[in-house]
Design a protein around this motif. Structure first.
Motif, PDB file in Angstrom:
ATOM      1  N   ALA A  55      66.891  68.860  35.494  1.00 40.93           N
ATOM      2  CA  ALA A  55      67.912  69.694  36.113  1.00 40.93           C
ATOM      3  C   ALA A  55      67.549  71.168  35.943  1.00 40.93           C
ATOM      4  CB  ALA A  55      69.273  69.410  35.489  1.00 40.93           C
ATOM      5  N   GLY A  56      67.711  71.943  36.996  1.00 41.99           N
ATOM      6  CA  GLY A  56      67.407  73.367  36.950  1.00 41.99           C
ATOM      7  C   GLY A  56      65.986  73.711  37.328  1.00 41.99           C
ATOM      8  N   ARG A 183      78.438  80.524  44.411  1.00 38.10           N
ATOM      9  CA  ARG A 183      77.670  79.291  44.295  1.00 38.10           C
ATOM     10  C   ARG A 183      77.310  78.772  45.678  1.00 38.10           C
ATOM     11  NH1 ARG A 183      79.775  73.692  41.386  1.00 38.10           N
ATOM     12  NH2 ARG A 183      77.798  72.533  41.531  1.00 38.10           N
ATOM     13  N   VAL A 269      69.893  68.370  29.474  1.00 37.91           N
ATOM     14  CA  VAL A 269      70.571  68.933  30.645  1.00 37.91           C
ATOM     15  C   VAL A 269      71.449  70.113  30.229  1.00 37.91           C
ATOM     16  CG1 VAL A 269      72.259  68.467  32.457  1.00 37.91           C
ATOM     17  CG2 VAL A 269      70.527  66.751  31.904  1.00 37.91           C
ATOM     18  N   TYR A 270      72.152  69.950  29.121  1.00 37.54           N
ATOM     19  CA  TYR A 270      73.011  71.037  28.622  1.00 37.54           C
ATOM     20  C   TYR A 270      72.178  72.282  28.309  1.00 37.54           C
ATOM     21  CZ  TYR A 270      75.784  73.859  25.449  1.00 37.54           C
ATOM     22  OH  TYR A 270      76.416  74.916  24.843  1.00 37.54           O
ATOM     23  N   ASN A 273      70.961  74.016  31.560  1.00 37.97           N
ATOM     24  CA  ASN A 273      72.043  74.708  32.258  1.00 37.97           C
ATOM     25  C   ASN A 273      72.525  75.921  31.471  1.00 37.97           C
ATOM     26  OD1 ASN A 273      72.023  72.912  34.415  1.00 37.97           O
ATOM     27  ND2 ASN A 273      73.511  71.542  33.454  1.00 37.97           N
ATOM     28  N   CYS A 274      72.601  75.773  30.149  1.00 37.50           N
ATOM     29  CA  CYS A 274      73.046  76.875  29.311  1.00 37.50           C
ATOM     30  C   CYS A 274      72.067  78.042  29.380  1.00 37.50           C
ATOM     31  CB  CYS A 274      73.215  76.394  27.871  1.00 37.50           C
ATOM     32  SG  CYS A 274      73.657  77.690  26.689  1.00 37.50           S
ATOM     33  N   ARG A 276      69.898  78.712  31.714  1.00 34.73           N
ATOM     34  CA  ARG A 276      69.901  79.314  33.053  1.00 34.73           C
ATOM     35  C   ARG A 276      71.088  80.260  33.211  1.00 34.73           C
ATOM     36  NH1 ARG A 276      69.866  75.414  38.201  1.00 34.73           N
ATOM     37  NH2 ARG A 276      71.671  74.590  37.071  1.00 34.73           N
TER      38      ARG A 276
END
Length: 340
Positions: A55-56, A183, A269-270, A273-274, A276
């Protein structure tokens, strides 16, 4: 003036470069190359969407820069093409037809993505930007190339100095000066993205007359073999843009039915996202240290699973605020110690 001389004036020569069989092959080939790069990036985005890559991935690091280079190339070529088609004499009907096609395709993208991704639909993407920049470009067609270059520099710098909460309303998101970044799966606001368009416009006014004179002296030169398929794609770029992503998504979806993607690690994933989100805020602290600290704090207080399940509102939960505050101080302390 004879009939032959009338068909070789600079105005007619520029027009035939972008119509019929006399299109500028190199320009089409470059546009086709940009299409290939765009399809590659969207394929990575699709792999991320279906869980085959982390992710990301598509929105960070080198892939993020790659996406920006692709968007810049399309806008640069659009600005260059505007000069070829509308200079030295504006052709309103031809411009209106081209504008209607691009704006119509942009509207289709918005409608389609609103149904597919309502929380992040494309309300002002690359096609919207090209359509808007084309209108702006009309103001610069009769001006010297240097004016286009200066305006491009100003457009590029504008978001760095002119952001304001006044532009945070959705009706003004297209401008590109809002403090909060909306977004969207493809957000290409007018500022700073009109800059590469104006660069292309100015470059065409400087260089195309030279290229045209050179081509007239070497009309029988052979085309390079690699240019033919790319030029074909460049001549049908709008159609390819509209259909390539649905085809790629369908292909990855069908593959996922046979070979399901592995279940991602929630902790990884956390962290992605964090980090980013932390990077987007231009934080002065170490994002990796802060995010690692908050992850450890969430697990220590048995909050991580509930957070993933959406049972915790991070904007109002005091426990989350305390963890974030403590980790911010720890990260700042670590930065200070490393600087000593």
């Amino acid at each position: 003036m004879s009939e032959h001389s009338a068909t070789t004036t600079p105005e007619v020569q520029m027009r035939t470069e972008v119509t019929g069989t006399h299109r500028m092959v190199l320009l089409d080939a470059l546009r086709g190359l940009a299409l290939v790069a765009m399809a590659l990036y969207h394929f990575v985005w699709d792999l991320e969407f279906f869980g085959y890559v982390a992710a990301g991935t598509a929105g960070t690091g080198g892939w993020r820069m790659f996406a920006r280079l692709i968007a810049s190339s399309f806008l640069f070529l659009a600005g260059y093409s505007l000069v070829l088609g509308q200079f030295p004499k504006l052709r309103p009907r031809a411009f209106a037809i081209r504008f209607a096609k691009i704006a119509g395709a942009a509207a289709l993208i918005s409608i389609g993505t609103w149904f597919a991704f309502p929380q992040s639909f494309i309300f002002f993407g690359i096609l919207h930007a090209i359509a808007a920049a084309s209108l702006v470009g009309l103001l610069f067609l009769k001006l010297p190339a240097a004016v286009s270059f200066l305006a491009a520099a100003a457009a590029f710098a504008a978001p760095l100095y002119l952001r304001s909460s006044f532009f945070d309303m959705p009706a003004l998101w297209w401008v590109g000066l809002s403090e909060a970044i909306p977004r969207s799966n493809d957000y290409v606001p007018l500022l700073p993205w009109v800059a590469p368009f104006l660069l292309g416009l100015g470059t065409a006014k400087l260089l195309h007359p030279l290229f045209s004179a050179r081509r007239s002296r070497s009309a029988g030169a052979r085309k390079l073999p690699w240019m033919t398929p790319l030029a074909f794609g460049g001549r049908h770029s709008l159609l390819i843009y509209l259909i390539h992503q649905p085809l790629l998504i369908a292909a990855v979806y069908l593959f996922s039915l046979a070979v399901p993607a592995p279940t991602p690690d929630p902790a990884q994933v956390y962290l992605l996202n964090c980090e980013r989100a932390c990077s987007n805020e231009n934080s002065a602290i170490s994002c990796s240290a802060f995010c690692g600290c908050t992850l450890a704090g969430l697990k220590e207080q048995n909050l991580f699973d509930d957070l993933n399940l959406g049972k915790i509102d991070v904007s109002t939960d005091e426990r989350i605020a305390r963890i974030a505050g403590q980790c911010t101080m720890d990260a700042q302390s670590g930065e200070a110690q490393s600087g000593d």
